[in-house]
Each structure stands twice: as structure tokens, then as C-alpha cells.
Design a protein around this motif. Structure first.
Motif, PDB file in Angstrom:
ATOM      1  N   UNK A 248      15.572  -7.305   1.399  1.00  0.00           N
ATOM      2  CA  UNK A 248      15.192  -6.890   2.746  1.00  0.00           C
ATOM      3  C   UNK A 248      14.040  -7.760   3.272  1.00  0.00           C
ATOM      4  N   UNK A 249      13.155  -8.183   2.395  1.00  0.00           N
ATOM      5  CA  UNK A 249      12.081  -9.085   2.814  1.00  0.00           C
ATOM      6  C   UNK A 249      12.643 -10.432   3.258  1.00  0.00           C
TER       7      UNK A 249
ATOM      8  N   UNK B 227       0.811  -1.212   0.000  1.00  0.00           N
ATOM      9  CA  UNK B 227       0.000   0.000   0.000  1.00  0.00           C
ATOM     10  C   UNK B 227       0.841   1.256   0.000  1.00  0.00           C
ATOM     11  N   UNK B 228       1.917   1.257   0.800  1.00  0.00           N
ATOM     12  CA  UNK B 228       2.768   2.435   0.886  1.00  0.00           C
ATOM     13  C   UNK B 228       3.347   2.803  -0.485  1.00  0.00           C
ATOM     14  N   UNK B 229       3.915   1.805  -1.163  1.00  0.00           N
ATOM     15  CA  UNK B 229       4.582   2.063  -2.432  1.00  0.00           C
ATOM     16  C   UNK B 229       3.583   2.474  -3.506  1.00  0.00           C
TER      17      UNK B 229
ATOM     18  N   UNK C 102      11.323   0.289   2.120  1.00  0.00           N
ATOM     19  CA  UNK C 102      12.095  -0.442   3.115  1.00  0.00           C
ATOM     20  C   UNK C 102      11.452  -0.401   4.492  1.00  0.00           C
ATOM     21  N   UNK C 103      10.942   0.762   4.899  1.00  0.00           N
ATOM     22  CA  UNK C 103      10.335   0.843   6.221  1.00  0.00           C
ATOM     23  C   UNK C 103       9.007   0.090   6.293  1.00  0.00           C
ATOM     24  N   UNK C 104       8.339  -0.063   5.150  1.00  0.00           N
ATOM     25  CA  UNK C 104       7.153  -0.909   5.142  1.00  0.00           C
ATOM     26  C   UNK C 104       7.506  -2.344   5.492  1.00  0.00           C
ATOM     27  N   UNK C 105       8.631  -2.837   4.954  1.00  0.00           N
ATOM     28  CA  UNK C 105       9.081  -4.196   5.262  1.00  0.00           C
ATOM     29  C   UNK C 105       9.581  -4.277   6.704  1.00  0.00           C
ATOM     30  N   UNK C 106      10.272  -3.232   7.158  1.00  0.00           N
ATOM     31  CA  UNK C 106      10.722  -3.192   8.554  1.00  0.00           C
ATOM     32  C   UNK C 106       9.536  -3.268   9.502  1.00  0.00           C
TER      33      UNK C 106
ATOM     34  N   UNK D 178       8.662   7.040   8.149  1.00  0.00           N
ATOM     35  CA  UNK D 178       9.295   7.102   6.835  1.00  0.00           C
ATOM     36  C   UNK D 178      10.563   7.954   6.863  1.00  0.00           C
ATOM     37  N   UNK D 179      10.620   8.926   7.781  1.00  0.00           N
ATOM     38  CA  UNK D 179      11.801   9.787   7.895  1.00  0.00           C
ATOM     39  C   UNK D 179      12.812   9.239   8.888  1.00  0.00           C
TER      40      UNK D 179
END
Length: 537
Positions: free
Chosen positions: A435-436, A96-98, A195-199, A216-217
Motif C-alpha cells: 500500500x505504501x 505512531x498509529x501501529x 492502512x489508513x495511516x498510509x492513506x 480508522x472506521x
């Protein structure tokens, strides 16, 4: 161009990487294979009764709760896999984020904004600072994705040629900035969202900290410093190593039979200049709106109840918790920013004539995400299997205990993680895919060792970028090769990889040193994002 240079074989480690990598299946299929392997491991671990003590949860007997491995072939997990398949996919946070951000980025790219901004920034660069200007703009251009490669890299060659320098050196500097500096920038962007969505998924799966909020920041200060660490590295390598080596290499006028992409011009039309001005006003307008929503009347992006001043004074909560709505809103903020700036630019130059053009550009942007949707489907289910099996948390607990028992200093452990991601990057080019694969174990393990999820993300991205420019499996490698062959028809695959190795080595070394220094200093990685971390009581 069909000549022997295109078929040049690379020897040594890079040749082995190329041959081995070409035998690997697509990342989507890799996730499928790894999922099957994970199922087998889960059955074995459940059979042997593999467990770990949960570091924060307490059981009914008052002792630490026991985390037990679960077989993914149990009736419950088989049913969950099929029944929750749509939920597993649709609730995968990075998806969703991307997609939201790309709705706006698609307009900014297709309206011509990204390309014009790069040309404007580089068009009047003085000769004496041409190399650092190319490097800086190339790193900033990461936000432009494909446009950064198609516009920035050939444009750098043209600019170097225009001032009497070797054009292939300009191509090398731009390639190092766009791809080697993939994780460096002055502002967060699509990569941070991804990346932060996966984190976030990894933190949720670990069940270590239910209160952690995706920011995100969270790597903003880190990627900003990384930009200005890489800047002198690219400058030095280009001017002192690469260009002297190219001094005796002749180059043509840039015209070749393989011409497939028209050279970008450094000259902007009147409409393009007007469009950039309007895009800048749109950008300021979006930033102003977000500031008003954050600090203006009602402060809708501030949750005043999340951490009352009295509780903050007692150390029961952190003031940054009040900013949780603001951090989460940045995904939508990036979408509006790209959309507004792209629309303003397109309306001025004529690429956006009405709302239908706008919708068409957004649709085209979504079409480009087709492969990502397939990859996200595979990654979402792989991460879910890790969560259901409890193996991600169990491996993280035992891994953290093993590092502590070994006495290995934390900075060295983090440096090894950088090297792991750099090595894996030689074979699997997708940043999100790698990263996933790594996050379900690395994020909770580093949390147990006192490193925040933001810190884990920063460590990973240093290794992920540095080796982009030396693997022939990198998706844009053939395109960069064609750009170089415009100026030297005998420039082959081996020539390109050999030219980029010094950049890769020095960017990896300086990135590692930055990670170690950051851990030592203990400064925040971004607003409200410390590198040090303590598990909640």
C-alpha cells in the motif's frame, strides 16, 4: 519433517511465482531500489519539464496552478533528505498509529486472551454449522495476528477430526478465513490503523484536500459485509469442493515426528472462563467510557465548532466533521481496549500478576515490531521522495485524465486496481509495503475520479487478501503446511497451494462483485465515510 513432500515443486503459474518471488529481495531493499529508480525518473521528468494542472489550486494569474516535476537531485531536495531524515521517519503517520495499538495488542496476545477467546468460540460449535463457524471465527481472529495462525488453524483441524470430518479440510477453511479473509472482519482493528495511516500520508502528499480526516472506521461497513460475503464462499468451497476431494485421502491421528507446536485444547479451565468474563466486562467499560466522552457532558470527542448547524444547512460543511476528534481517538481507544481486556484476563488466569508483567508484555510486543520499524523507515522515505518530486500527483492527474478519456467505466477501473493488488500480493506479502508503494498514485488518482480515500483503501484490501493463501512466499505458508502434515505426512507444498486455489478464485470474484455493487449503490463504506467524493472548491 524431512521428507520428499516438503521439497515438492509446484508447476505452472504458482511455480513461477515461487521461483520469481524467492529471487526478490526483502521489501525494505525493494523500497531502496525503487527510491533510486524514482530519483532517476524525477531527474528525467524535471529535465523534460513534465507538468500538470492542479485541479483545485489557483495560481497568481487566476488560472489553475501548474504542478511541476522536481528533481530529487536538486540541492534543495538533497538537503531536505538529510536534514529532515528524523522528521520524515518520526512523522510517518502509520508508525505512531501501529505502535500505539500494539502496546495494547501485545498484552492481549501474551496474556492468552486471544487464544482463549478463539478456543471458547469454537469449542461447542455444532457439527452442522462447524464450517461456517470456523470461517467466521477465523476472520474475526485476524485481530489476533500471530495467535490466529498458531491457535485457530490447528484447532480447526482438531475440531473437524473430532466430529469425523477430514481434519485437513478444517485447516483449509481456517487458513482461508484467517489469511484469505485478512481484510474482512466485524470490527476495525490493527490493519485499519495501518492502512489508513498510509492513506492519510498519500492524501497529505497530494495536497488535494487539506481538510480530509483519517477515520480508522472508514471501511467498517465494507469489511463487515465482506465478512458475510466470504462466509458462504468458504463454507461452499470447503464442503462441496475441498472435502469431497479429500474423501479418499487417508489421515493419521495427528501425531508426527515434526511436532513443534502443541495442539491447542478446546477445553477451557475455570480460570480461563473467569478471565474471559472479566475481559468482557473490561471491554464494555472501555466502550462505555468512549461513549460518555462522545455523547456525555462536555462532549470532548465532538468538535461542535467544526461545522455549525447553520453552515451545515447551507451545505458549506458536513456534520461528520464534528466527529473528527472521535475518529482520531479510535487509535488510542483500540490500545486501551486491548490493554484493559488483556490485563483483566491475565489477572484472572495468573499470566499478569503485577504491573511488571504488564509492562514486560508491552515491551515484548514492541520487540515484535522491530522489523516493522525498519520497513517503516524505508517506506516513509520512499513516500516522502514521491511527495517532494511532485510525481505522485502528476501521475495521478494524468492517470485520471487518461481513464476519463478512454471511457473506461469506473467500476471496471476499480476492478483492475483490485487485480493489480492481488497480483502484486503474490510477490510482496506485506500489506503495508504494497500500500505504501501504490497509495501515492492510486489515492489521488481515484480522488480525481470521484472515489474517496476510504474507497481507494477498500478497493486495495480486497485484492490484498484474496491471494494470500496461494503464494508460497506468504510468511505463514510453511507453518500451515506443517499443520497439514500432522494429519497426512505426504501432504506437500503443491498439495497446499492446489487446495487453496478455489478459495482464492472465489474470494477474488466475490470481492470484485462487492466493489462494483458498492460503487453502483453509492452507500457509505463506514461511519462518515462515503465512497463518492468531490474535490473541495
Amino acid at each position: 519433517m524431512a521428507n520428499a513432500a516438503n521439497d515438492e515443486k509446484v508447476g505452472g503459474i504458482l511455480g513461477w511465482v515461487e521461483r520469481t518471488g524467492n529471487k526478490l529481495p526483502d521489501p525494505v531493499v525493494i523500497f531502496l531500489f525503487l527510491g533510486l529508480i524514482l530519483i532517476g525518473i524525477s531527474v528525467a521528468c524535471a529535465g523534460f519539464g513534465l507538468t500538470a494542472q492542479h485541479p483545485t489550486q489557483i495560481g497568481a494569474d487566476g488560472n489553475p496552478a501548474i504542478v511541476s516535476s522536481q528533481s530529487l537531485l536538486s540541492g534543495e531536495n538533497i538537503a531536505r533528505f538529510w536534514v529532515e531524515m528524523t522528521t520524515t521517519f518520526s512523522h510517518f503517520h502509520p508508525l505512531g498509529y501501529v505502535l500505539v495499538v500494539m502496546l495494547g495488542a501485545g498484552v492481549a496476545e501474551r496474556s492468552g486472551l486471544f487464544g482463549a477467546a478463539m478456543r471458547a468460540a469454537l469449542g461447542n460449535a455444532p457439527k452442522v454449522i462447524l464450517t461456517p463457524m470456523v470461517a467466521l471465527i477465523a476472520m474475526i481472529a485476524n485481530h489476533a495476528a500471530d495467535a490466529a495462525y498458531v491457535v485457530m488453524i490447528p484447532l480447526a483441524g482438531i475440531m473437524f477430526h473430532a466430529v469425523g470430518r477430514h481434519p485437513v479440510a478444517g485447516i483449509a477453511a481456517a487458513f482461508a478465513g484467517v489469511s484469505g479473509g485478512f481484510s474482512a472482519n466485524i470490527l476495525p482493528g490493527q490493519l485499519d490503523v495501518l492502512l489508513f495511516g498510509i492513506t492519510e500520508v498519500a492524501v497529505e502528499g497530494s495536497q488535494l484536500d487539506p481538510n480530509w480526516t483519517m477515520n480508522v472506521a472508514g471501511n467498517w461497513w465494507f469489511i463487515l459485509v465482506l465478512t458475510f460475503i466470504y462466509l458462504p464462499v468458504i463454507w461452499f468451497v470447503t464442503d462441496k469442493i475441498i472435502e469431497p476431494r479429500l474423501a479418499n485421502t487417508p489421515f493419521s491421528n495427528g501425531i508426527s515426528e515434526a511436532e513443534t507446536v502443541e495442539d491447542p485444547s478446546t477445553q477451557l479451565s475455570v480460570d480461563e472462563k473467569k478471565g474471559l468474563g472479566r475481559a468482557g466486562l473490561a471491554l464494555l467499560a472501555v466502550v462505555t467510557v468512549w461513549l460518555i466522552m462522545t455523547f456525555g457532558p462536555g462532549t470532548p470527542l465532538i468538535d461542535e465548532a467544526a461545522c455549525p448547524v447553520a453552515l451545515e444547512a447551507e451545505g458549506q460543511c458536513a456534520a461528520v466533521q464534528r466527529l473528527s476528534p472521535f475518529f482520531k481517538s479510535l487509535v488510542g481507544g483500540f490500545m486501551v481496549l486491548f490493554l484493559g481486556a488483556g490485563w483483566a484476563y491475565g489477572a484472572a488466569v495468573g499470566t499478569v500478576k503485577n504491573h511488571k508483567d504488564l509492562v514486560a508484555m508491552m515491551s515484548e510486543g514492541m520487540k515484535d515490531m522491530g522489523y516493522y520499524l525498519v520497513l517503516a523507515f524505508a517506506a516513509a522515505h520512499f513516500v516522502a521522495l514521491f511527495k517532494w518530486s511532485n510525481l505522485g500527483l502528476i501521475f495521478a492527474i494524468h492517470g485520471a485524465a487518461g481513464i476519463e478519456a478512454s471511457g473506461l467505466p469506473l467500476p471496471i477501473a476499480m476492478g483492475l486496481i483490485v487485480m493489480l493488488s492481488a497480483t502484486l500480493n503474490l510477490f510482496v506479502g506485506s500489506a503495508s509495503a504494497k500500500w505504501a508503494l501504490l497509495a501515492p498514485v492510486l489515492v489521488p488518482m481515484l480522488m480525481l475520479l470521484g472515489v474517496s480515500p476510504e474507497g481507494a483503501t477498500a478497493i486495495y484490501r480486497v485484492g490484498d487478501g484474496a491471494t494470500n493463501i496461494i503464494t508460497p512466499l506468504m510468511v505463514y505458508f510453511p507453518l500451515v503446511l506443517i499443520f497439514a502434515q500432522r494429519w497426512n505426512k505426504d501432504f506437500g507444498l503443491g498439495s497446499l497451494t492446489a487446495m487453496m486455489i478455489p478459495y482464492s478464485i472465489w474470494m477474488l470474484i466475490t470481492g470484485l462483485l462487492l466493489v462494483v455493487a458498492w460503487v453502483f449503490l453509492g452507500v457509505d463504506l463506514g461511519p462518515g465515510a462515503p465512497i463518492a467524493y468531490s474535490l473541495p472548491n
